[in-house]
Enzyme design. Sequence first.
Site, PDB file in Angstrom:
ATOM      1  N   LYS A 206       0.846  -1.202   0.000  1.00  9.69           N
ATOM      2  CA  LYS A 206       0.000   0.000   0.000  1.00  9.69           C
ATOM      3  C   LYS A 206       0.880   1.250   0.000  1.00  9.69           C
ATOM      4  CE  LYS A 206      -1.782   2.705   3.082  1.00  9.69           C
ATOM      5  NZ  LYS A 206      -1.800   3.962   2.342  1.00  9.69           N
ATOM      6  N   GLU A 281      10.068   0.664  10.393  1.00  5.08           N
ATOM      7  CA  GLU A 281      11.093   1.699  10.242  1.00  5.08           C
ATOM      8  C   GLU A 281      10.378   3.011  10.531  1.00  5.08           C
ATOM      9  OE1 GLU A 281      13.057   4.450   9.271  1.00  5.08           O
ATOM     10  OE2 GLU A 281      13.053   3.872   7.152  1.00  5.08           O
ATOM     11  N   CYS A 315      13.379  10.344   7.652  1.00 10.52           N
ATOM     12  CA  CYS A 315      13.262   9.791   9.014  1.00 10.52           C
ATOM     13  C   CYS A 315      14.554   9.957   9.801  1.00 10.52           C
ATOM     14  CB  CYS A 315      12.853   8.330   8.938  1.00 10.52           C
ATOM     15  SG  CYS A 315      13.844   7.404   7.775  1.00 10.52           S
ATOM     16  N   GLU A 412       9.698  14.958  16.529  1.00  7.52           N
ATOM     17  CA  GLU A 412      10.034  14.913  15.102  1.00  7.52           C
ATOM     18  C   GLU A 412       9.144  15.902  14.336  1.00  7.52           C
ATOM     19  OE1 GLU A 412       8.906  11.350  12.800  1.00  7.52           O
ATOM     20  OE2 GLU A 412      10.924  11.413  11.969  1.00  7.52           O
TER      21      GLU A 412
HETATM   22  P1  TAP Z   1       1.775   7.614   8.808  1.00  8.81           P
HETATM   23  O1  TAP Z   1       0.415   7.602   9.380  1.00  8.81           O
HETATM   24  O2  TAP Z   1       2.800   6.864   9.540  1.00  8.81           O
HETATM   25  O3  TAP Z   1       1.687   7.096   7.291  1.00  8.81           O
HETATM   26  C1  TAP Z   1       2.564   6.164   6.711  1.00  8.81           C
HETATM   27  C2  TAP Z   1       1.778   5.076   6.005  1.00  8.81           C
HETATM   28  O4  TAP Z   1       0.963   4.385   6.953  1.00  8.81           O
HETATM   29  C3  TAP Z   1       0.821   5.595   4.939  1.00  8.81           C
HETATM   30  O5  TAP Z   1       0.782   4.689   3.860  1.00  8.81           O
HETATM   31  C4  TAP Z   1      -0.486   5.619   5.685  1.00  8.81           C
HETATM   32  O6  TAP Z   1      -1.631   5.589   4.867  1.00  8.81           O
HETATM   33  C5  TAP Z   1      -0.385   4.356   6.511  1.00  8.81           C
HETATM   34  N1  TAP Z   1      -1.296   4.298   7.654  1.00  8.81           N
HETATM   35  C6  TAP Z   1      -1.876   5.326   8.318  1.00  8.81           C
HETATM   36  N2  TAP Z   1      -2.684   4.862   9.289  1.00  8.81           N
HETATM   37  C7  TAP Z   1      -2.623   3.514   9.239  1.00  8.81           C
HETATM   38  C8  TAP Z   1      -3.257   2.462   9.977  1.00  8.81           C
HETATM   39  N3  TAP Z   1      -4.110   2.720  10.961  1.00  8.81           N
HETATM   40  N4  TAP Z   1      -2.968   1.185   9.664  1.00  8.81           N
HETATM   41  C9  TAP Z   1      -2.110   0.912   8.676  1.00  8.81           C
HETATM   42  N5  TAP Z   1      -1.502   1.855   7.929  1.00  8.81           N
HETATM   43  C10 TAP Z   1      -1.745   3.145   8.205  1.00  8.81           C
HETATM   44  O7  TAP Z   1       2.308   9.086   8.649  1.00  8.81           O
HETATM   45  P2  TAP Z   1       1.539  10.437   8.222  1.00  8.81           P
HETATM   46  O8  TAP Z   1       0.278  10.592   9.014  1.00  8.81           O
HETATM   47  O9  TAP Z   1       1.419  10.448   6.757  1.00  8.81           O
HETATM   48  O10 TAP Z   1       2.583  11.539   8.692  1.00  8.81           O
HETATM   49  C11 TAP Z   1       2.587  11.991  10.037  1.00  8.81           C
HETATM   50  C12 TAP Z   1       3.998  12.094  10.569  1.00  8.81           C
HETATM   51  O11 TAP Z   1       4.621  10.832  10.523  1.00  8.81           O
HETATM   52  C13 TAP Z   1       4.933  12.982   9.770  1.00  8.81           C
HETATM   53  O12 TAP Z   1       4.785  14.327  10.071  1.00  8.81           O
HETATM   54  C14 TAP Z   1       6.261  12.445  10.190  1.00  8.81           C
HETATM   55  O13 TAP Z   1       6.643  13.004  11.427  1.00  8.81           O
HETATM   56  C15 TAP Z   1       6.011  10.975  10.365  1.00  8.81           C
HETATM   57  N6  TAP Z   1       6.455  10.190   9.181  1.00  8.81           N
HETATM   58  C16 TAP Z   1       7.596   9.489   9.303  1.00  8.81           C
HETATM   59  C17 TAP Z   1       8.044   8.769   8.211  1.00  8.81           C
HETATM   60  C18 TAP Z   1       9.295   7.985   8.359  1.00  8.81           C
HETATM   61  S1  TAP Z   1      10.034   7.449   7.044  1.00  8.81           S
HETATM   62  N7  TAP Z   1       9.783   7.689   9.521  1.00  8.81           N
HETATM   63  C19 TAP Z   1       7.359   8.771   7.014  1.00  8.81           C
HETATM   64  C20 TAP Z   1       6.174   9.483   6.928  1.00  8.81           C
HETATM   65  C21 TAP Z   1       5.739  10.205   8.026  1.00  8.81           C
HETATM   66  P3  TAP Z   1      -2.328   6.919   4.237  1.00  8.81           P
HETATM   67  O14 TAP Z   1      -2.134   6.754   2.815  1.00  8.81           O
HETATM   68  O15 TAP Z   1      -3.740   6.864   4.623  1.00  8.81           O
HETATM   69  O16 TAP Z   1      -1.663   8.109   4.816  1.00  8.81           O
END
Ligand code: TAP
Length: 508
Positions: A206, A281, A315, A412
């Site tokens: 996904k 990760e 990250c 972060e």
């Molecule tokens: P996340 O929620 O962690 O999104 C990452 C992935 O997880 C996306 O594909 C997301 O889907 C999915 N996801 C979200 N909720 C889920 C659930 N309940 N069950 C399974 N998968 C789920 O991050 P975000 O909300 O986009 O960003 C928020 C913060 O996360 C950022 O500001 C940053 O601090 C942190 N972040 C960290 C990283 C790394 S590499 N460490 C990467 C991204 C963000 P959707 O398509 O619905 O979003």
Amino acid sequence: TTLNSNSFARNLLRLYSQVPLRVPITLPNGFTYEQPTGLFINGEFVASKQKKTFDVINPSNEEKITTVYKAMEDDVDTAVAAAKKAFETKWSIVEPEVRAKALFKLADLVEENKETLAAIESMDNGKSLFCARGDVALVSKYLRSCGGWADKIYGNVIDTGRDHFTYSMKEPLGVCGQIIPWNFPLLMWSWKIGPALATGNTVVLKPAETTPLSALFASQLCQEAGIPAGVVNILPGSGRVVGEKLSAHPDVKKIAFTGSTATGRHIMKVAADTVKKVTLELGGKSPNIVFADADINKAVENIAFGIFYNSGEVCCAGSRIYIQDTVYEEVLEKLKDYTESLKVGDPFNEEVFQGAQTSEKQLHKILEYVDVAKSEGARLVTGGVRHGNKGFFVKPTVFADVKEDMRIVKEEVFGPIVTVSKFSTVDDVIAMANDSQYGLAAGIHTNDINKAIDVSKRVKAGTVWVNTYNNFHQNVPFGGFGQSGIGREMGEAALSNYTQTKSVRIAI
Ligand code: TAP
């Protein structure tokens, strides 16, 4: 009644006005390509069963790029069934050489399409072409490296005495659910599918809803590379529906996730019901330390690259800079000048270093943290504002004279914001560096090899960079200590995320 008939009409409209499964898209650099917009299931692009769709936005100009199909729970069931069948009947039983050849071919195809892939990534994510090209180069190198591992998955013959013959084998897990974020969409696609495929697993991946385009485009390359139908399935859709369903699905044997610590923690809980293997990760707040004996100009470039690369959406970004007191003012001054020299703007401008943040949500989150830092009393050295008023751009931002208990030092941000603290001794800076729930990476800048080795040992981080930063290699494991994650990606270490050991004892 009016409400009911309205929603009935809306549903009818949805069913009969289908989005085409491929659309021509003209990239901002003028080139046109065909973008698949369907779910990729069992070797075909298909509409989602419920015909739901979502729009994909270009974060540099806030305009719609295209509309793609949105997978729902019933689509997850179909994709998992296809992946299960492909696992049992094809991918896990072929000669490993077949998997190796397909991965080598896939690496070649990524290379052949590198400019298109980089442009898709820049358009969809907002990152500069400079960054996107770096991602694509690592994608092809990593897939090739996975091809190299595919026929080198060995077990052991174990001496257990004369009355038994005993050996162990490394077997694949089955269908792997893979959930990736929006900051490195194509790179994370390769870090996930590469080791899974090399070891004989099949995947349902996904992509993040914000950035689904490169993974869909690249899945056509999987077909061209000879990877059988059902081995790789891609489901654009929301985390709360598709991600959640994959994490709970009884036929999914493993979840590999990259993203926020909060979502990772949640996925672990959901996956616990079916006792899935889980690798994570997650986030970071990585320290980047400059000692007085460093090559100061080089250190300044490295610490700026450490935080502003990929618009700070990394990250392992070196988001906490620590400068030794005797060179504090000098480094800060040079960092300010260097930061102000970085070109921000249109990702397709070849001179631009920092493109747009990926979404409006991130833009607001970053600007809120600017307010938090100011209200906590941090000194704004440069940046701290939006760049322009169209597109989600933020000026590279430096806060100095911070205190270690401030939120801006602890949390972060995931954007181009860095804090700068002063230290005097090695012991002091190690205590400051390790005062975090995270432990993804750390940077050390010094010309003293003994100090570099000593500090590398004492700092709690999965990766330590000395006199460099954000410096990845396909053969070098990457992953976190503490709440930055579980498991390692890349290198030989990634293979163990996707295999289980079977022991066989034969009585003689
Ligand atoms: P996340 O929620 O962690 O999104 C990452 C992935 O997880 C996306 O594909 C997301 O889907 C999915 N996801 C979200 N909720 C889920 C659930 N309940 N069950 C399974 N998968 C789920 O991050 P975000 O909300 O986009 O960003 C928020 C913060 O996360 C950022 O500001 C940053 O601090 C942190 N972040 C960290 C990283 C790394 S590499 N460490 C990467 C991204 C963000 P959707 O398509 O619905 O979003």
